[in-house]
Design an enzyme around this catalytic site. Structure first.
Site, PDB file in Angstrom:
ATOM      1  N   GLY A  12       0.845  -1.197   0.000  1.00 52.77           N
ATOM      2  CA  GLY A  12       0.000   0.000   0.000  1.00 52.77           C
ATOM      3  C   GLY A  12       0.879   1.245   0.000  1.00 52.77           C
ATOM      4  O   GLY A  12       1.916   1.265   0.645  1.00 52.77           O
ATOM      5  N   GLY A 116       6.425  -2.502   3.164  1.00 57.89           N
ATOM      6  CA  GLY A 116       6.054  -2.928   4.504  1.00 57.89           C
ATOM      7  C   GLY A 116       6.439  -4.386   4.697  1.00 57.89           C
ATOM      8  O   GLY A 116       7.227  -4.948   3.920  1.00 57.89           O
ATOM      9  N   ASP A 141       0.840   1.871   9.003  1.00 57.66           N
ATOM     10  CA  ASP A 141       0.440   1.048  10.153  1.00 57.66           C
ATOM     11  C   ASP A 141       1.477   1.045  11.281  1.00 57.66           C
ATOM     12  O   ASP A 141       1.161   0.692  12.413  1.00 57.66           O
ATOM     13  CB  ASP A 141       0.202  -0.404   9.709  1.00 57.66           C
ATOM     14  N   GLY A 184      -4.770   0.413  10.065  1.00 56.05           N
ATOM     15  CA  GLY A 184      -3.706  -0.096  10.935  1.00 56.05           C
ATOM     16  C   GLY A 184      -3.520  -1.602  10.865  1.00 56.05           C
ATOM     17  O   GLY A 184      -2.677  -2.162  11.535  1.00 56.05           O
ATOM     18  N   GLU A 236      -9.349  -0.639  12.668  1.00 60.21           N
ATOM     19  CA  GLU A 236     -10.085  -1.576  11.804  1.00 60.21           C
ATOM     20  C   GLU A 236      -9.906  -3.031  12.237  1.00 60.21           C
ATOM     21  O   GLU A 236     -10.768  -3.871  11.999  1.00 60.21           O
ATOM     22  CB  GLU A 236      -9.653  -1.421  10.336  1.00 60.21           C
ATOM     23  N   ARG A 280     -23.133   7.966  15.215  1.00 61.45           N
ATOM     24  CA  ARG A 280     -22.714   8.128  13.812  1.00 61.45           C
ATOM     25  C   ARG A 280     -21.312   7.533  13.630  1.00 61.45           C
ATOM     26  O   ARG A 280     -20.500   7.566  14.551  1.00 61.45           O
ATOM     27  CB  ARG A 280     -22.665   9.601  13.409  1.00 61.45           C
TER      28      ARG A 280
HETATM   29  O1  F6P Z   1      -1.141  -1.483   5.220  1.00 65.94           O
HETATM   30  C1  F6P Z   1      -1.677  -0.238   4.895  1.00 65.94           C
HETATM   31  C2  F6P Z   1      -3.159  -0.298   4.815  1.00 65.94           C
HETATM   32  O2  F6P Z   1      -3.648   0.998   4.541  1.00 65.94           O
HETATM   33  C3  F6P Z   1      -3.855  -0.900   6.026  1.00 65.94           C
HETATM   34  O3  F6P Z   1      -3.940   0.004   7.101  1.00 65.94           O
HETATM   35  C4  F6P Z   1      -5.181  -1.300   5.435  1.00 65.94           C
HETATM   36  O4  F6P Z   1      -5.742  -2.369   6.145  1.00 65.94           O
HETATM   37  C5  F6P Z   1      -4.820  -1.713   4.048  1.00 65.94           C
HETATM   38  O5  F6P Z   1      -3.577  -1.131   3.740  1.00 65.94           O
HETATM   39  C6  F6P Z   1      -5.831  -1.305   3.002  1.00 65.94           C
HETATM   40  O6  F6P Z   1      -5.449  -1.845   1.786  1.00 65.94           O
HETATM   41  P1  F6P Z   1      -6.157  -1.510   0.404  1.00 65.94           P
HETATM   42  O7  F6P Z   1      -5.446  -0.316  -0.143  1.00 65.94           O
HETATM   43  O8  F6P Z   1      -5.942  -2.732  -0.402  1.00 65.94           O
HETATM   44  O9  F6P Z   1      -7.581  -1.190   0.669  1.00 65.94           O
END
Ligand code: F6P
Length: 362
Positions: A12, A116, A141, A184, A236, A280
């Site tokens: 990512g 990462g 993260d 995260g 998350e 919300r």
């Molecule tokens: O590892 C970075 C991250 O943004 C995480 O926090 C998240 O769970 C994931 O990548 C989201 O990935 P994608 O871009 O595939 O939705």
């Protein structure tokens, strides 16, 4: 013949990647007279040599404040387990031999992998196949071992804290419970640090499974003291003590990693049963990955890029650059990817939050 190195960004994206690329290109060309091959779209670019191009100083001019990566990236496509369609069916095949052959064909002496945990694991495997690798740790993260912090995390925190500040005013006006879901993966760093900085009342992280009743009790306690709103920040990856993570797509479905998301809504539904209040949910999502890097991330990314070059110069391969205290140094990649760096549920930061009156729902 000039010495030629390669650089790719994998996994990512996050703010600060361009600072690393710029640092590598400038340090290579200005101080060493080396050539840098930019590989597009992570390891995928090494399966398609037309995606590899020489990077000049002109290519990196003006990119320091830009989010994302000028090279592109992907969080799919592990060359050791690459999804292909065969006879109409998707299956995973090992294309790592092709990657190694292309690296040699391109004349790349050493490859800098900015990534990462997932990308660095692939880098380690390529190292074992004879590729000279140097790793640079990135991720919002902050879950990589052996470095105090990864670049990208600081900018993501700023975004999450800003969101909490904004939610505070509207929560207070409407006497609402506001839930902010942050990213995260399996680590609670973004939730924990933005929660402390943004004055959250409840922080939910994967390292501390929560009890819904305690969350309700805590909101009720505040209400009885005249505080008619509450701010919850939920990572998350957080999950109830008698439950499981909320997953958008399994690893089998993505043919890659599990995609998390939806814990905010799940908590909202569950606390609606024990609280007579308006609730919300805001999912901050990819806003945390975008935008201009903070001063800290620009500086850290630049320092990491230059340190990576120094390691290549010393032929000190198989290392990941890192930050320890205020100093930049290096550690074996293998050590950094052994396990994830998680929040210590009994650690100083959690204790600090609890003494500030924040509850973790335990
Ligand atoms: O590892 C970075 C991250 O943004 C995480 O926090 C998240 O769970 C994931 O990548 C989201 O990935 P994608 O871009 O595939 O939705």
């Amino acid at each position: 013949m000039k010495k030629r190195i390669g650089i790719l960004t994998g996994g990512g994206d996050c703010p600060g990647l361009n600072a690393v690329i710029r640092g590598v290109v400038k340090g290579a060309e200005l101080k060493r007279g080396w050539e840098v091959v930019g590989v597009e779209d992570g390891f995928d670019g090494l399966l398609a040599p037309e995606k590899c191009r020489l990077l000049s100083l002109e290519d990196v001019r003006g990119i320091l404040p830009r989010g994302g990566t000028i090279l592109g990236t992907t969080n799919r496509g592990n060359p050791f387990s690459y999804p292909v369609v065969k006879n109409g069916k998707k299956e995973l095949v090992d294309l790592s031999g092709q990657v190694v052959a292309n690296i040699n064909k391109l004349g790349i002496e050493a490859l800098i992998v900015v990534g990462g945990e997932g990308s660095l694991k692939i880098a380690q495997e390529l190292m074992e196949k004879g590729v000279n690798i140097v790793g640079v740790p990135k991720t919002i993260d902050n879950d990589l071992m052996e470095t105090d912090v990864t670049f990208g995390f600081n900018t993501a925190l700023e975004t999450a804290t800003d969101a909490l500040d904004k939610l505070h005013t509207t929560a207070e006006s409407h006497h609402r419970v506001m839930i902010l879901e942050v990213m995260g993966r399996y680590a609670g760093w973004i939730a924990l640090e933005s929660g402390i900085a943004g004055g959250a009342d409840i922080i939910l992280i994967p390292e501390i499974p929560f009890d819904i009743e305690r969350i309700c009790r805590s909101v009720d306690d505040r209400r009885s003291k005249g505080r008619h709103f509450s701010i919850i920040v939920a990572a998350e990856g957080a999950y109830p003590d008698a439950g499981t993570r909320v997953v958008q797509a399994t690893a089998a479905e993505t043919l890659s990693v599990e995609r998390l998301g939806g814990i905010g809504d799940s908590i909202a539904r569950r606390i609606a049963g024990c609280l007579d209040m308006d609730i919300r949910v805001t999912v901050l999502g990819h806003l945390q990955r975008g935008g201009s890097p903070s001063t800290f991330d620009r500086c850290l990314g630049s320092r990491f890029g230059i340190k990576a070059l120094e390691l290549v110069e010393q032929k000190d391969y198989g290392k990941m650059v890192c930050l320890k205290g205020r100093a930049i140094s290096a550690v074996p990649i293998e050590k950094a990817v052994r396990k994830l760096k998680l929040v210590d549920p009994a650690g100083e930061m959690v204790r600090c939050a609890e003494q500030l009156g924040i509850t973790f729902g335990r």
